[in-house]
Design a protein around this motif. Structure first.
Motif, PDB file in Angstrom:
ATOM      1  N   ARG A 224       1.477   3.978  19.361  1.00  0.00           N
ATOM      2  CA  ARG A 224       0.856   3.022  18.420  1.00  0.00           C
ATOM      3  C   ARG A 224       1.539   3.098  17.055  1.00  0.00           C
ATOM      4  O   ARG A 224       0.896   3.094  16.013  1.00  0.00           O
ATOM      5  N   ASP A 225       2.871   3.094  17.087  1.00  0.00           N
ATOM      6  CA  ASP A 225       3.636   3.175  15.843  1.00  0.00           C
ATOM      7  C   ASP A 225       3.317   2.021  14.897  1.00  0.00           C
ATOM      8  O   ASP A 225       3.412   2.159  13.680  1.00  0.00           O
ATOM      9  N   ASP A 226       2.967   0.842  15.505  1.00  0.00           N
ATOM     10  CA  ASP A 226       2.680  -0.322  14.667  1.00  0.00           C
ATOM     11  C   ASP A 226       1.553  -0.024  13.674  1.00  0.00           C
ATOM     12  O   ASP A 226       1.621  -0.376  12.502  1.00  0.00           O
ATOM     13  N   ILE A 227       0.529   0.690  14.155  1.00  0.00           N
ATOM     14  CA  ILE A 227      -0.599   1.031  13.270  1.00  0.00           C
ATOM     15  C   ILE A 227      -0.130   1.961  12.156  1.00  0.00           C
ATOM     16  O   ILE A 227      -0.442   1.778  10.990  1.00  0.00           O
ATOM     17  N   ILE A 228       0.669   2.972  12.567  1.00  0.00           N
ATOM     18  CA  ILE A 228       1.167   3.938  11.582  1.00  0.00           C
ATOM     19  C   ILE A 228       2.000   3.231  10.511  1.00  0.00           C
ATOM     20  O   ILE A 228       1.845   3.484   9.314  1.00  0.00           O
ATOM     21  N   VAL A 229       2.863   2.290  10.957  1.00  0.00           N
ATOM     22  CA  VAL A 229       3.721   1.567  10.014  1.00  0.00           C
ATOM     23  C   VAL A 229       2.856   0.819   9.004  1.00  0.00           C
ATOM     24  O   VAL A 229       3.103   0.860   7.790  1.00  0.00           O
ATOM     25  N   GLU A 230       1.820   0.139   9.505  1.00  0.00           N
ATOM     26  CA  GLU A 230       0.944  -0.621   8.600  1.00  0.00           C
ATOM     27  C   GLU A 230       0.233   0.308   7.617  1.00  0.00           C
ATOM     28  O   GLU A 230       0.121   0.015   6.427  1.00  0.00           O
ATOM     29  N   LEU A 231      -0.247   1.440   8.145  1.00  0.00           N
ATOM     30  CA  LEU A 231      -0.930   2.414   7.276  1.00  0.00           C
ATOM     31  C   LEU A 231       0.015   2.905   6.181  1.00  0.00           C
ATOM     32  O   LEU A 231      -0.362   2.986   5.014  1.00  0.00           O
ATOM     33  N   GLU A 232       1.251   3.201   6.595  1.00  0.00           N
ATOM     34  CA  GLU A 232       2.216   3.719   5.619  1.00  0.00           C
ATOM     35  C   GLU A 232       2.558   2.682   4.554  1.00  0.00           C
ATOM     36  O   GLU A 232       2.713   3.009   3.383  1.00  0.00           O
ATOM     37  N   LYS A 233       2.613   1.399   4.972  1.00  0.00           N
ATOM     38  CA  LYS A 233       2.879   0.321   4.017  1.00  0.00           C
ATOM     39  C   LYS A 233       1.770   0.287   2.955  1.00  0.00           C
ATOM     40  O   LYS A 233       2.039   0.129   1.758  1.00  0.00           O
ATOM     41  N   ASP A 234       0.546   0.411   3.446  1.00  0.00           N
ATOM     42  CA  ASP A 234      -0.578   0.382   2.498  1.00  0.00           C
ATOM     43  C   ASP A 234      -0.550   1.574   1.548  1.00  0.00           C
ATOM     44  O   ASP A 234      -0.881   1.454   0.369  1.00  0.00           O
ATOM     45  N   VAL A 235      -0.155   2.727   2.096  1.00  0.00           N
ATOM     46  CA  VAL A 235      -0.059   3.909   1.243  1.00  0.00           C
ATOM     47  C   VAL A 235       1.008   3.688   0.165  1.00  0.00           C
ATOM     48  O   VAL A 235       0.791   3.977  -1.016  1.00  0.00           O
ATOM     49  N   VAL A 236       2.149   3.124   0.593  1.00  0.00           N
ATOM     50  CA  VAL A 236       3.227   2.849  -0.370  1.00  0.00           C
ATOM     51  C   VAL A 236       2.736   1.883  -1.452  1.00  0.00           C
ATOM     52  O   VAL A 236       2.991   2.058  -2.646  1.00  0.00           O
ATOM     53  N   ARG A 237       1.999   0.869  -1.003  1.00  0.00           N
ATOM     54  CA  ARG A 237       1.460  -0.131  -1.946  1.00  0.00           C
ATOM     55  C   ARG A 237       0.517   0.545  -2.955  1.00  0.00           C
ATOM     56  O   ARG A 237       0.591   0.312  -4.145  1.00  0.00           O
ATOM     57  N   LEU A 238      -0.342   1.419  -2.452  1.00  0.00           N
ATOM     58  CA  LEU A 238      -1.260   2.144  -3.346  1.00  0.00           C
ATOM     59  C   LEU A 238      -0.506   3.039  -4.317  1.00  0.00           C
ATOM     60  O   LEU A 238      -0.875   3.157  -5.488  1.00  0.00           O
ATOM     61  N   GLU A 239       0.576   3.657  -3.803  1.00  0.00           N
ATOM     62  CA  GLU A 239       1.393   4.526  -4.670  1.00  0.00           C
ATOM     63  C   GLU A 239       2.030   3.707  -5.789  1.00  0.00           C
ATOM     64  O   GLU A 239       2.084   4.138  -6.941  1.00  0.00           O
ATOM     65  N   MET A 240       2.456   2.481  -5.417  1.00  0.00           N
ATOM     66  CA  MET A 240       3.084   1.609  -6.404  1.00  0.00           C
ATOM     67  C   MET A 240       2.067   1.233  -7.487  1.00  0.00           C
ATOM     68  O   MET A 240       2.369   1.283  -8.686  1.00  0.00           O
ATOM     69  N   ILE A 241       0.849   0.890  -7.061  1.00  0.00           N
ATOM     70  CA  ILE A 241      -0.190   0.513  -8.035  1.00  0.00           C
ATOM     71  C   ILE A 241      -0.493   1.692  -8.960  1.00  0.00           C
ATOM     72  O   ILE A 241      -0.587   1.542 -10.183  1.00  0.00           O
ATOM     73  N   THR A 242      -0.599   2.880  -8.364  1.00  0.00           N
ATOM     74  CA  THR A 242      -0.896   4.066  -9.168  1.00  0.00           C
ATOM     75  C   THR A 242       0.211   4.319 -10.188  1.00  0.00           C
ATOM     76  O   THR A 242      -0.044   4.631 -11.343  1.00  0.00           O
ATOM     77  N   GLU A 243       1.453   4.117  -9.739  1.00  0.00           N
ATOM     78  CA  GLU A 243       2.593   4.341 -10.626  1.00  0.00           C
ATOM     79  C   GLU A 243       2.572   3.348 -11.800  1.00  0.00           C
ATOM     80  O   GLU A 243       2.849   3.710 -12.946  1.00  0.00           O
ATOM     81  N   ARG A 244       2.220   2.097 -11.487  1.00  0.00           N
ATOM     82  CA  ARG A 244       2.142   1.084 -12.556  1.00  0.00           C
ATOM     83  C   ARG A 244       1.099   1.494 -13.595  1.00  0.00           C
ATOM     84  O   ARG A 244       1.368   1.466 -14.791  1.00  0.00           O
ATOM     85  N   PHE A 245      -0.071   1.861 -13.121  1.00  0.00           N
ATOM     86  CA  PHE A 245      -1.130   2.238 -14.067  1.00  0.00           C
ATOM     87  C   PHE A 245      -0.748   3.489 -14.852  1.00  0.00           C
ATOM     88  O   PHE A 245      -1.024   3.583 -16.044  1.00  0.00           O
ATOM     89  N   SER A 246      -0.106   4.421 -14.172  1.00  0.00           N
ATOM     90  CA  SER A 246       0.208   5.654 -14.894  1.00  0.00           C
ATOM     91  C   SER A 246       1.315   5.387 -15.921  1.00  0.00           C
ATOM     92  O   SER A 246       1.338   5.977 -16.989  1.00  0.00           O
ATOM     93  N   ASN A 247       2.220   4.415 -15.634  1.00  0.00           N
ATOM     94  CA  ASN A 247       3.258   4.061 -16.604  1.00  0.00           C
ATOM     95  C   ASN A 247       2.691   3.349 -17.816  1.00  0.00           C
ATOM     96  O   ASN A 247       3.155   3.547 -18.932  1.00  0.00           O
ATOM     97  N   ILE A 248       1.691   2.498 -17.579  1.00  0.00           N
ATOM     98  CA  ILE A 248       1.125   1.761 -18.709  1.00  0.00           C
ATOM     99  C   ILE A 248       0.232   2.676 -19.539  1.00  0.00           C
ATOM    100  O   ILE A 248      -0.023   2.416 -20.718  1.00  0.00           O
ATOM    101  N   GLY A 249      -0.186   3.752 -18.952  1.00  0.00           N
ATOM    102  CA  GLY A 249      -1.041   4.700 -19.670  1.00  0.00           C
ATOM    103  C   GLY A 249      -0.262   5.783 -20.400  1.00  0.00           C
ATOM    104  O   GLY A 249      -0.847   6.709 -20.946  1.00  0.00           O
ATOM    105  N   SER A 250       1.078   5.698 -20.362  1.00  0.00           N
ATOM    106  CA  SER A 250       1.861   6.719 -21.078  1.00  0.00           C
ATOM    107  C   SER A 250       3.025   6.043 -21.779  1.00  0.00           C
ATOM    108  O   SER A 250       3.245   4.849 -21.619  1.00  0.00           O
ATOM    109  N   VAL A 251       3.767   6.825 -22.561  1.00  0.00           N
ATOM    110  CA  VAL A 251       4.942   6.237 -23.228  1.00  0.00           C
ATOM    111  C   VAL A 251       5.972   5.935 -22.130  1.00  0.00           C
ATOM    112  O   VAL A 251       6.409   6.832 -21.425  1.00  0.00           O
ATOM    113  N   PRO A 252       6.317   4.674 -21.939  1.00  0.00           N
ATOM    114  CA  PRO A 252       7.166   4.334 -20.795  1.00  0.00           C
ATOM    115  C   PRO A 252       8.618   4.762 -21.004  1.00  0.00           C
ATOM    116  O   PRO A 252       9.112   4.742 -22.126  1.00  0.00           O
TER     117      PRO A 252
END
Ligand SMILES: Nc1ncnc2c1ncn2[C@@H]1O[C@H](COP(=O)(O)OP(=O)(O)OP(=O)(O)O)[C@@H](O)[C@H]1O
Ligand SMILES: [Mg+2]
Length: 400
Positions: A224-252
């Motif tokens: 069921r690699d397809d499920i894992i791939v989708e899960l990993e995509k979502d994790v990457v997306r969440l990581e990206m959002i977190t990175e954006r917020f953490s960048n805007i919250g500090s001196v970029p």
């Protein structure tokens, strides 16, 4: 989710703010104008009084020269009532010789008297004195009485203008101080909220990553690699959002980056996430252009602008990004859509927080974009052009 605050934020806030500005301006004009009119009427009254005093004095001098007049009463008026006045500068000129015959409150210096006389001639009409000094009271001389208004009166007539200028300067400084403190307060809210969001997302995100690793190893997930791939995509997306917020919250941190690669990467990321009837193109003279960028934040900017463009064309049309050299040290990035366009006169409004025309919009996308470009990249952003049903072009200018 429909934005429950939409009405409150957008319509009321901006129309009220505009109304309050007009109200303050009108009240200031009424107060300022009223004060000038009032002082001017005071000055006019005092001026009349001073004029009357000089007229009386000239008359007294003239009367005292008449043979039938008992000069002692007039001399008394002249010497004791008008004479002691030490505020009104007066110069008497003999009409025949054009010489200064008498002067008071102008000092002794000849040059000064001449200069004063020139000023007096330009300011007020003189009073005429007919001197009857002949043996039978014939006219022996004609003199002219020139005068200036008192120093006090001259000061009073400029006073409201000085006063209003001082108030205006003070008001301007107060406005600057107020808007500075308001801006720094807004900054603290933005930065604080962003930091908190990044922090809050961090904890579930790291456990999510651990869970994905755990699930990968489960027997039930074999094949069921397809499920894992989708899960990993979502994790990457969440990581990206977190990175954006953490960048805007500090001196970029800005780094020199290839602009084409950054734009291309983001468009490739967005393509599968929007309608397939939207075409993405990148144009530009060079793929080598570099600019100082914070990648996660700049991608956030592009994403917001592109998504607005897609919204504006109801899912069918073209998004064209053009990259070029604005000047020797500046790079421009134009994002064009062929959507419905921005209403006339709203090209600056769209960047204000809370401005939205969408049912489900928050009106925060472009406010964030402007912040990221101006405050974090020292760049500029504006609506380069927009035409109803033809499309809109946003231009970003970055330092290279
Ligand atoms: N490319 C565009 N074409 C036409 N109108 C636009 C475009 N971009 C922005 N706008 C107008 O500007 C408004 C504000 O945009 P902004 O991105 O700040 O907020 P939003 O998209 O309404 O909401 P969100 O906070 O979800 O982004 C939009 O509601 C829209 O009316
Ligand atoms: Mg938006």
């Amino acid at each position: 989710m429909q934005n429950p605050f939409k009405g409150a934020i957008n319509i009321d806030f901006y129309t009220n703010q505009a109304r309050i500005k007009w109200f303050i301006l009108i009240v200031a004009i009424i107060i300022g104008g009223g004060s000038i009119i009032y002082t001017n009427s005071l000055v006019a009254k005092l001026k009349k009084g001073e004029e009357e005093k000089i007229r009386l004095w000239a008359q007294a001098v003239e009367f005292s020269s008449l043979p039938e007049v008992d000069a002692s009463a007039l001399t008394f008026i002249s010497n004791n009532i008008i004479g002691p006045d030490n505020t009104l500068p007066v110069i008497v000129v003999d009409s025949a010789t054009q010489q200064i015959y008498d002067a008071r409150n102008v000092g002794e210096d000849e040059g000064l008297r001449e200069r004063m006389l020139r000023k007096m001639r330009s300011e007020n009409d003189p009073f005429k004195i007919i001197v009857h000094n002949g043996p039978n009271g014939e006219i022996s001389d004609i003199q002219y009485v020139y005068y200036r208004n008192s120093y006090l009166l001259r000061q009073l007539s400029t006073y409201p203008y000085i006063q209003l200028s001082v108030i205006a300067i003070f008001g301007f400084i107060a406005y600057l101080a107020f808007s500075y403190s308001r801006r720094s307060e807004q900054n603290r809210v933005w930065v604080g909220m962003a930091k908190e969001t990044a922090h809050q997302l961090g904890t579930p995100l790291s456990s999510l990553i651990a869970w994905v690793e755990y699930i990968k190893g489960m027997d039930e997930m074999k094949g069921r690699d397809d499920i894992i791939v989708e899960l990993e995509k979502d994790v990457v997306r969440l990581e990206m959002i977190t990175e954006r917020f953490s960048n805007i919250g500090s001196v970029p941190v800005l780094k020199r980056q290839n602009v084409y690669d950054t734009v291309n990467g983001l468009l490739n990321y967005l393509k599968p996430r929007v309608s397939s009837k939207v075409n993405f193109n990148i144009e530009g003279t060079s793929q080598e252009i570099e600019a100082n960028l914070n990648k996660p934040l700049f991608e956030w900017v592009l994403e917001n602008i592109v998504k607005n463009g897609v919204d504006a064309m109801s899912g069918i049309g073209n998004i064209t990004v053009t990259i070029g050299q604005e000047s020797e040290h500046e790079v421009f990035v134009d994002i064009a859509d062929d959507g419905k366009g921005i209403a006339k006169g709203k090209a600056n409004e769209v960047f204000k927080p809370g401005f939205t025309t969408k049912k489900r919009g928050w009106g925060l996308g472009l406010a964030l974009v402007k912040r990221i470009i101006e405050n974090y990249h020292n760049g500029r952003i504006f609506v380069k052009s927009s035409q109803a049903d033809v499309g809109t072009v946003f231009r970003i200018i970055l330092s290279a």
